[in-house]
Motif scaffolding. Structure first.
Motif: not given
Length: 229
Positions: A77-85
């Motif tokens: 995937t080219r998407a940047g992933i942000i963990i939101l928790t």
């Protein structure tokens, strides 16, 4: 007008998803293009939608956020992933970053912080919540202090640490020291009485001169060089 940043939200709580979407809907440069209630659903939907950024919860049924992040990265995937928790325990932080996440925010972050994180990650940079940065640096420092059994020589030798530090101005060195202690841009701005924009410009220069990817690596560099406050 430049294209909007396309965001996909993954969270098992419908109210959380709706709330985040409503908040981001107020940002003229951000568009929420889809949602999923767990990691497995996200894996099915994200390839077709091709978002720029994914906001990913950690603890979800069927497939958690760390596993989903790992699968998405492996799939290219080219998407940047942000963990939101809501959780900031060490194991989730390091598992998520190791899986390939480029951001880690707590859900008590306000809409401005979330939007700024999305913009940073969409631009190819990394962002970690200030409350988490210090513990990440401590852990990376601990790992760096452990002896390596069989170190692999780098293909391209890096410049000696002192040579790279010599490239920094006095102001950049002061900011690097504060990065080593996990200080946020706001804290650096207030301490040095300069604008946040100026802080960001200095940090970009520091990253370039030290040849590191993000502020976390710069903070670790400062710790290893004995510069942290």
């Amino acid at each position: 007008m430049s294209a909007k940043i396309r965001v996909f939200i993954v969270d098992d709580q419908p109210l959380i998803r709706a709330g985040i979407q409503a908040l981001l809907g107020r940002k003229p440069d951000i568009e929420v293009i889809g949602q999923a209630s767990d990691g497995s659903e996200a894996l099915r939907k994200i390839p077709a939608l091709d978002p720029d950024v994914v906001l990913m919860d950690v603890r979800m049924p069927v497939m958690d956020g760390v596993a989903a992040t790992r699968e998405l990265i492996a799939a290219g995937t080219r998407a940047g992933i942000i963990i939101l928790t809501t959780f900031q325990d060490d194991i989730n932080v390091f598992n998520a970053l190791h899986a390939g996440a480029r951001g880690y925010l707590l859900k008590d972050a306000d809409h401005k912080q979330i939007a700024e994180a999305i913009r940073e990650v969409a631009a190819g940079r990394a962002l970690i919540h200030p409350e988490i940065t210090a513990q990440v640096l401590r852990e990376f420092s601990r790992l760096a202090a452990q002896p390596l059994a069989a170190p692999t020589p780098p293909a391209k030798p890096a410049a000696p640490r002192n040579d790279r530090l010599a490239l920094l101005t006095e102001r950049e060195l002061a900011i690097l020291r504060m990065l080593g202690s996990g200080r946020s841009n706001q804290e650096i701005s207030e301490h040095l009485t300069i604008s946040i924009g100026t802080v960001k410009n200095h940090i970009s220069s520091i990253l370039s001169k030290l040849d590191v990817r993000d502020r976390t690596q710069a903070g670790l560099f400062a710790q290893q060089a004995g510069l942290a406050e």
